[in-house]
Scaffold this active site. Structure first.
Site, PDB file in Angstrom:
ATOM      1  N   THR A   1       0.850  -1.187   0.000  1.00 62.87           N
ATOM      2  CA  THR A   1       0.000   0.000   0.000  1.00 62.87           C
ATOM      3  C   THR A   1       0.884   1.233   0.000  1.00 62.87           C
ATOM      4  O   THR A   1       2.053   1.156   0.381  1.00 62.87           O
ATOM      5  CB  THR A   1      -0.920   0.026   1.252  1.00 62.87           C
TER       6      THR A   1
ATOM      7  N   LYS B   1      -2.475   3.256   6.925  1.00 65.00           N
ATOM      8  CA  LYS B   1      -2.534   1.789   7.029  1.00 65.00           C
ATOM      9  C   LYS B   1      -1.195   1.237   7.500  1.00 65.00           C
ATOM     10  O   LYS B   1      -1.136   0.317   8.319  1.00 65.00           O
ATOM     11  CB  LYS B   1      -2.873   1.176   5.674  1.00 65.00           C
TER      12      LYS B   1
ATOM     13  N   ASP C   1      -7.756  -5.916   0.556  1.00 68.08           N
ATOM     14  CA  ASP C   1      -8.818  -5.418  -0.310  1.00 68.08           C
ATOM     15  C   ASP C   1     -10.037  -5.289   0.568  1.00 68.08           C
ATOM     16  O   ASP C   1     -10.303  -6.150   1.415  1.00 68.08           O
ATOM     17  CB  ASP C   1      -9.079  -6.362  -1.488  1.00 68.08           C
ATOM     18  N   SER C   2     -10.737  -4.186   0.418  1.00 67.56           N
ATOM     19  CA  SER C   2     -11.867  -3.954   1.304  1.00 67.56           C
ATOM     20  C   SER C   2     -12.940  -3.155   0.607  1.00 67.56           C
ATOM     21  O   SER C   2     -12.715  -2.556  -0.444  1.00 67.56           O
ATOM     22  CB  SER C   2     -11.397  -3.227   2.571  1.00 67.56           C
TER      23      SER C   2
ATOM     24  N   TYR D   1     -17.015   5.620   2.423  1.00 66.70           N
ATOM     25  CA  TYR D   1     -18.417   5.561   2.828  1.00 66.70           C
ATOM     26  C   TYR D   1     -18.613   5.819   4.326  1.00 66.70           C
ATOM     27  O   TYR D   1     -19.736   5.714   4.827  1.00 66.70           O
ATOM     28  CB  TYR D   1     -19.001   4.182   2.466  1.00 66.70           C
TER      29      TYR D   1
ATOM     30  N   LYS E   1     -11.846   4.336  15.835  1.00 68.00           N
ATOM     31  CA  LYS E   1     -12.085   3.619  14.573  1.00 68.00           C
ATOM     32  C   LYS E   1     -11.072   2.487  14.419  1.00 68.00           C
ATOM     33  O   LYS E   1     -11.415   1.391  13.969  1.00 68.00           O
ATOM     34  CB  LYS E   1     -11.999   4.580  13.386  1.00 68.00           C
TER      35      LYS E   1
END
Length: 196
Positions: free
Chosen positions: A9, A14, A70-71, A154, A176
């Site tokens: 990435t 991340k 992957d998400s 989102y 989070k």
């Protein structure tokens, strides 16, 4: 000498999250730390397929063990869409994508707006063993309007289950990072990473 792991990435957030998770046991490098490597095409039918494909391609290209993710968002009333196409659901930016989602769900009753964020993590060591895959989920519902200023994608329209009616974008980053789909996948993958 500590084993080196490529996290496939360029997202600094991340990488920071993974470094906190594995501590000093593994040296985590990102794509930004290496010469450019061709990006694999993400054409898998599932998050798991795409994560394995990326991890395998980056491990082969660099000779390092590689971790890839992957998400996306899966909405029950839309038969799991946008799913693996979450980042390409609508042209434009994050706002364009979640506005398309809200339009598609405009006539769906609140009780049927259930959804989940999902993250698949794949580890390919390059030693010929099978890829290790772990999946994390975060359950919730799709709101009727965006709320909050944190996060991306989102997050403003996803109300997190068990978080007092708050959207993912209303959770402070440290909160989070404890409840997200990615955090849950990282926790499951941790034992494989520490075994490197």
């Amino acid at each position: 000498m500590k084993p080196k792991l490529l996290f496939a990435t360029g997202n600094a957030g991340k990488v920071r999250e993974l470094r906190l998770l594995v501590g000093d046991a593994v040296e985590v490098v990102s794509l930004k730390d290496l010469p450019p490597v061709p990006e694999p095409v993400e054409d898998g039918a599932t998050f798991e397929e795409n994560a394995v494909k990326k991890a395998r391609a980056y491990s082969e290209a660099t000779g390092l063990p590689a971790l890839a993710d992957d998400s996306g968002l899966c909405v029950d009333a839309l038969d799991g869409r946008p799913g693996v196409h979450s980042a390409r659901y609508a042209p434009g930016d994050d706002k364009d994508r979640y506005e398309k989602l809200l339009t598609e769900l405009a006539d769906v009753p609140d009780a049927q707006r259930t959804a989940s964020f999902r993250c698949a993590l794949a580890l390919v060591t390059g030693k010929g063993d099978a890829p290790r895959v772990e999946v994390g989920r975060c359950e919730g519902v799709i709101l009727r309007a965006p709320k909050g200023t944190h996060g991306f994608g989102y997050d403003p329209v996803f109300q997190v289950e068990g978080q007092g009616g708050r959207s993912m974008a209303e959770l402070p980053p440290e909160e989070k990072s404890r409840v997200s789909h990615r955090a849950r996948a990282f926790q499951l993958m941790r034992r494989h990473l520490l075994a490197l």
